[in-house]
Design a protein around this motif. Structure first.
Motif, short mmCIF file in Angstrom:
data_model
loop_
_atom_site.label_atom_id
_atom_site.label_comp_id
_atom_site.label_asym_id
_atom_site.label_seq_id
_atom_site.Cartn_x
_atom_site.Cartn_y
_atom_site.Cartn_z
N ARG A 1 6.83 -8.40 14.70
CA ARG A 1 5.90 -9.52 14.52
C ARG A 1 6.03 -10.52 15.67
NH1 ARG A 1 4.02 -9.20 9.28
NH2 ARG A 1 5.22 -7.84 7.92
N THR B 1 0.53 -3.65 13.23
CA THR B 1 1.92 -3.44 12.82
C THR B 1 2.25 -1.97 12.69
OG1 THR B 1 1.85 -5.53 11.59
CG2 THR B 1 3.64 -4.00 11.07
N LYS C 1 2.51 -0.31 16.24
CA LYS C 1 3.70 -0.83 16.91
C LYS C 1 4.95 -0.15 16.36
CE LYS C 1 2.81 -5.48 18.68
NZ LYS C 1 3.24 -6.88 18.59
#
Length: 318
Positions: A111, A222, A225
């Protein structure tokens, strides 16, 4: 195909030289480390080059793979035969454990962006190394013994000690060979290059190029990643297995798994060209060989090494 062909041709030439006895013992001893660093460079390039995130904790994932696999091989030595089967199982254990840690670390850490991500991943690498250094583990007829104080607290014979705190693990089977390293490089190339050319890889590169635009067309930032980060960690763990099974004694020192190791892997990626898999291979091989080849020029060794770094930076392989 050029990358695959390059690796295969180099392997064939080196094998011929080794068989004919044309290579020195110094160069022969560097073959497995070179394979290790090539795998590490390619895996880090997946995060830095294709995901566009700066990670400085790659040595930590390598450390996890190295110690979990070495622990398994030491326990199973003489139990699982043949040696190749034991090594394959150790390889899977090291890669899976590193991949799991990649997921656990990646969920909260990804994040973050930029310098914040670099600092947190750097801290993770240092924590892993220091945590391993406080564990004392042994095995005897009564089972496993654990301690975080000292080896005496295990209350067992010295021969049964497996992990001995800062002294690490000794007596790991030396199963790593240049041929195994070559096979692992090919496996790494197949995984990374196929990922890059797939739909998932295009989504990862879209996140790198423009996060807002990628999110606006429905790409789960997210998720992609985490895929790149955990896969990179698993491949680094695989490199750690190759590294640990090439040493008779494995210790979690700053030189082996600390900040300097992570920076060195990053240097391979940057000088080889960020996003260039072929460049990572060439840079890792050259920069691993160069210090040893220049060892005879003691007075000018670091000067020549610095000049080579500058030249590679100006004319990288991207």
């Amino acid at each position: 195909m050029i990358t695959y062909l390059m690796v295969i041709v180099v392997y064939a030439v080196i094998q011929v030289l080794v068989t004919s006895g044309s290579l020195s013992s110094l160069f022969t001893g560097l073959l497995v480390p070179i394979c290790t660093y090539i795998i590490l460079a390619i895996s880090l390039n997946l995060v830095v080059g294709f995901l566009g995130e700066l990670s400085l904790g790659h040595a930590g994932f390598m450390c996890i793979g190295a110690f979990t696999s070495a622990f398994f091989s030491k326990c199973m030595k003489g139990v699982i035969e043949p040696d190749l089967l034991r090594f394959v199982i150790a390889l899977l254990i090291g890669a899976v454990c590193a991949g799991i840690f990649g997921i656990l670390i990646g969920i909260p850490v990804l994040r973050l962006n930029g310098d914040y991500l670099a600092i947190v991943t750097l801290a993770f690498g240092e924590i892993i190394k220091n945590v391993i250094n406080v564990f004392y583990i042994g095995k005897d007829s009564k089972g496993f013994h654990f301690s975080m104080k000292d080896s005496v607290s295990l209350n067992m014979e010295p021969d049964g000690k497996i992990l001995n705190g800062p002294q690490g693990i000794s007596g790991t089977p030396k199963d790593s060979t240049f041929t195994i390293g070559f096979i692992l490089i090919l496996i790494t190339l197949v995984i990374v290059l196929n990922l890059i050319s797939s739909r998932t890889g295009r989504a990862i590169m879209a996140v790198r190029d423009d996060r807002i635009a990628a999110e606006s067309v429905g790409i789960n930032i997210t998720k992609y990643k985490l895929i790149a980060f955990s896969l990179s960690a698993a491949i680094a763990g695989m490199a750690g297995v190759l590294y640990s099974h090439n040493l008779s004694s494995l210790m979690a020192t700053p030189q082996n798994f600390g900040y300097n190791m992570s920076i060195m892997i990053l240097v391979f990626v940057v000088l080889g060209g960020i996003g260039s898999v072929r460049g990572s291979i060439i840079a890792a091989a050259i920069l691993t060989l160069l210090p040893e080849l220049l060892r005879g020029l003691s007075n000018y060794r670091m000067l020549i090494y610095a000049i080579v770094l500058i030249v590679m930076m100006l004319f990288n392989w991207a």
